[in-house]
Motif scaffolding. Structure first.
Motif, PDB file in Angstrom:
ATOM      1  N   TRP A  97       0.841  -1.209   0.000  1.00 28.19           N
ATOM      2  CA  TRP A  97       0.000   0.000   0.000  1.00 28.19           C
ATOM      3  C   TRP A  97       0.867   1.247   0.000  1.00 28.19           C
ATOM      4  O   TRP A  97       0.610   2.197  -0.738  1.00 28.19           O
ATOM      5  N   TYR A  98       1.925   1.251   0.806  1.00 29.45           N
ATOM      6  CA  TYR A  98       2.798   2.421   0.900  1.00 29.45           C
ATOM      7  C   TYR A  98       3.420   2.762  -0.446  1.00 29.45           C
ATOM      8  O   TYR A  98       3.531   3.929  -0.838  1.00 29.45           O
ATOM      9  N   PHE A  99       3.816   1.736  -1.192  1.00 28.01           N
ATOM     10  CA  PHE A  99       4.458   1.962  -2.489  1.00 28.01           C
ATOM     11  C   PHE A  99       3.453   2.039  -3.643  1.00 28.01           C
ATOM     12  O   PHE A  99       3.845   2.179  -4.800  1.00 28.01           O
ATOM     13  N   GLY A 100       2.144   1.936  -3.313  1.00 26.35           N
ATOM     14  CA  GLY A 100       1.130   2.062  -4.351  1.00 26.35           C
ATOM     15  C   GLY A 100       1.063   0.888  -5.293  1.00 26.35           C
ATOM     16  O   GLY A 100       0.596   1.023  -6.424  1.00 26.35           O
ATOM     17  N   LEU A 101       1.509  -0.267  -4.853  1.00 24.45           N
ATOM     18  CA  LEU A 101       1.509  -1.456  -5.699  1.00 24.45           C
ATOM     19  C   LEU A 101       0.261  -2.282  -5.416  1.00 24.45           C
ATOM     20  O   LEU A 101       0.060  -2.731  -4.297  1.00 24.45           O
ATOM     21  N   PRO A 102      -0.611  -2.486  -6.432  1.00 26.69           N
ATOM     22  CA  PRO A 102      -1.842  -3.241  -6.184  1.00 26.69           C
ATOM     23  C   PRO A 102      -1.615  -4.741  -6.129  1.00 26.69           C
ATOM     24  O   PRO A 102      -2.031  -5.492  -7.001  1.00 26.69           O
ATOM     25  N   SER A 103      -0.915  -5.173  -5.108  1.00 22.36           N
ATOM     26  CA  SER A 103      -0.728  -6.608  -4.894  1.00 22.36           C
ATOM     27  C   SER A 103      -2.003  -7.182  -4.285  1.00 22.36           C
ATOM     28  O   SER A 103      -2.911  -6.442  -3.937  1.00 22.36           O
ATOM     29  N   SER A 104      -2.050  -8.477  -4.142  1.00 16.93           N
ATOM     30  CA  SER A 104      -3.277  -9.127  -3.687  1.00 16.93           C
ATOM     31  C   SER A 104      -3.279  -9.360  -2.181  1.00 16.93           C
ATOM     32  O   SER A 104      -2.426 -10.072  -1.653  1.00 16.93           O
ATOM     33  N   SER A 106      -5.495 -11.083  -0.764  1.00 13.00           N
ATOM     34  CA  SER A 106      -5.872 -12.494  -0.657  1.00 13.00           C
ATOM     35  C   SER A 106      -4.638 -13.377  -0.655  1.00 13.00           C
ATOM     36  O   SER A 106      -4.468 -14.254   0.197  1.00 13.00           O
ATOM     37  N   HIS A 107      -3.755 -13.157  -1.615  1.00 14.09           N
ATOM     38  CA  HIS A 107      -2.570 -14.003  -1.707  1.00 14.09           C
ATOM     39  C   HIS A 107      -1.575 -13.710  -0.588  1.00 14.09           C
ATOM     40  O   HIS A 107      -0.786 -14.581  -0.207  1.00 14.09           O
ATOM     41  N   ALA A 108      -1.628 -12.479  -0.050  1.00 16.75           N
ATOM     42  CA  ALA A 108      -0.824 -12.199   1.139  1.00 16.75           C
ATOM     43  C   ALA A 108      -1.317 -13.057   2.306  1.00 16.75           C
ATOM     44  O   ALA A 108      -0.521 -13.625   3.066  1.00 16.75           O
ATOM     45  N   LEU A 109      -2.640 -13.168   2.432  1.00 13.13           N
ATOM     46  CA  LEU A 109      -3.216 -13.986   3.500  1.00 13.13           C
ATOM     47  C   LEU A 109      -2.872 -15.462   3.302  1.00 13.13           C
ATOM     48  O   LEU A 109      -2.448 -16.147   4.238  1.00 13.13           O
ATOM     49  N   PHE A 110      -3.023 -15.955   2.070  1.00 14.97           N
ATOM     50  CA  PHE A 110      -2.749 -17.371   1.810  1.00 14.97           C
ATOM     51  C   PHE A 110      -1.264 -17.684   1.967  1.00 14.97           C
ATOM     52  O   PHE A 110      -0.895 -18.729   2.495  1.00 14.97           O
ATOM     53  N   ASN A 304       5.548  -4.281 -13.552  1.00  8.29           N
ATOM     54  CA  ASN A 304       5.825  -4.163 -12.118  1.00  8.29           C
ATOM     55  C   ASN A 304       4.694  -4.734 -11.278  1.00  8.29           C
ATOM     56  O   ASN A 304       4.917  -5.353 -10.233  1.00  8.29           O
ATOM     57  N   ILE A 305       3.460  -4.543 -11.747  1.00 10.52           N
ATOM     58  CA  ILE A 305       2.306  -5.085 -11.037  1.00 10.52           C
ATOM     59  C   ILE A 305       2.341  -6.613 -11.061  1.00 10.52           C
ATOM     60  O   ILE A 305       2.123  -7.279 -10.048  1.00 10.52           O
ATOM     61  N   ILE A 311       5.544 -12.120  -6.310  1.00 13.22           N
ATOM     62  CA  ILE A 311       6.321 -11.953  -5.085  1.00 13.22           C
ATOM     63  C   ILE A 311       5.445 -12.103  -3.842  1.00 13.22           C
ATOM     64  O   ILE A 311       5.899 -12.568  -2.802  1.00 13.22           O
ATOM     65  N   THR A 312       4.155 -11.727  -3.953  1.00  9.26           N
ATOM     66  CA  THR A 312       3.294 -11.591  -2.780  1.00  9.26           C
ATOM     67  C   THR A 312       3.239 -12.834  -1.900  1.00  9.26           C
ATOM     68  O   THR A 312       3.498 -12.761  -0.693  1.00  9.26           O
ATOM     69  N   MET A 313       2.900 -13.996  -2.461  1.00  8.07           N
ATOM     70  CA  MET A 313       2.749 -15.190  -1.626  1.00  8.07           C
ATOM     71  C   MET A 313       4.042 -15.586  -0.920  1.00  8.07           C
ATOM     72  O   MET A 313       4.049 -15.765   0.291  1.00  8.07           O
TER      73      MET A 313
END
Length: 332
Positions: A97-104, A106-110, A304-305, A311-313
């Motif tokens: 969020w800080y870097f404005g990157l729309p990562s998931s 959901s996948h952060a949680l998983f 980048n998105i 990278i997220t998971m």
């Protein structure tokens, strides 16, 4: 089981829902704001209400999260694993969020669940992770890209003889409906993910059995926190989706939102798969933009998105695993 540990874990789960609200709900309304179909405050208020409504539409996704990804751990150790999973997801949400990157989210949680489970010695249900998380992670952007392209092509053909200015005004009004559909789908998907986590915490704490229905208070709490987070806003991500990928006009915004909402409803009701709102709307925007011309999409931003998706998971898993080794000092 320590009641304090249960309360803390549920509180952190609701905190994750709040960060999910301002992180991912920005994805649902970014296109409407960027095309000026809705003012930012009106869009956020509408999204908050529709997220609240969407949370009560089903519970298939919640059951997938609570039963289908990791074996339910037990005792104080189990609560520590769940707490660490949430911590990993929240930290990654805040970083992106800080870097404005729309990562998931959901996948952060998983990723957090898998990382904490591995660190804590709990079995991961790899077939569930593959079928419900990994495969949809790859398929949903492809479907979003192709469907967005086709929907926009259909709109361009149907309105090929229309007055451009009148058509844009009409689609600006229509975007109110498509944005509401996106927010409703987000509530259907993402509120249920936290419901699944809270239910798992209740099962670990011996408060209810794994087969019991989701308590009404859990649905209300998750829905309200998601709505509050939504209204807090996610301006950084809104700018990335609304303007940095492609300059959207109202017909394009309507096509992207309609595509994204349709995919979220189909996957939730038919497959009970917890897909990413971020993946779907971002790829739909790219598909819609490609109808203008391929180089109209700023593929450097898109690259980048996409990198953030992959990278997220693992990143959230690493944070959760590291968190677990600290958390176990308190949870045992």
């Amino acid at each position: 089981m320590d009641t304090f540990a249960l309360v803390v874990t549920i509180t952190v789960a609701l905190g994750f829902t709040y960060t999910n609200g301002f992180h991912d709900s920005a994805n649902a309304i970014a296109t409407s704001v960027s095309t000026r179909a809705l003012t930012p405050r009106a869009a956020l208020a509408m999204a908050a209400v529709m997220n609240l409504a969407g949370a009560f539409l089903g519970q298939g996704v919640a059951h997938t999260v609570s039963k289908g990804l990791i074996e339910t751990p037990t005792g104080d150790k189990g609560m520590g694993i769940l707490f660490a999973a949430l911590l990993g997801a929240i930290v990654w949400n805040l970083v992106t969020w800080y870097f404005g990157l729309p990562s998931s989210s959901s996948h952060a949680l998983f990723g957090g669940m898998v990382g904490a489970a591995l660190a804590g010695g709990t079995d991961v249900i790899w077939t569930g992770v593959l079928e419900k998380i990994i495969i949809p992670m790859f398929l949903s952007p492809v479907v979003g890209l192709l469907a967005g392209y086709l929907v926009m092509c259909a709109i361009m053909w149907m309105f090929r003889k229309a007055n451009p200015h009148k058509a844009k005004r009409g689609f600006r009004i229509a975007q109110t409906v498509s944005a509401a559909g996106m927010a409703l789908g987000h509530g259907l998907q993402d509120a249920q993910k936290t419901m699944g986590i809270v239910v798992m915490a209740l099962v670990i704490g011996d408060v209810q059995s794994a087969d019991a229905p989701i308590p009404v208070w859990v649905k209300i709490a998750c829905a309200v926190m998601l709505s509050l987070g939504t209204y807090a806003g996610g301006w950084r991500i809104m700018r990335t989706l609304g303007r940095k990928i492609i300059e959207l006009d109202p017909p394009q915004g309507f096509a992207a939102e309609t595509t994204g909402a349709s995919i979220m409803f189909v996957t939730a009701f038919l497959f009970k798969a917890p897909i990413s709102t971020t993946h779907v709307i971002t790829s739909a925007i790219m598909g819609v933009g490609a109808t203008k011309r391929v180089n109209a999409v700023r593929w450097g931003v898109a690259k980048n998105i996409i990198l953030g998706w992959f990278i997220t998971m693992p990143a959230a898993a690493l944070v959760a695993a590291a968190s677990y080794y600290v958390v176990r000092l308190f949870f045992g």
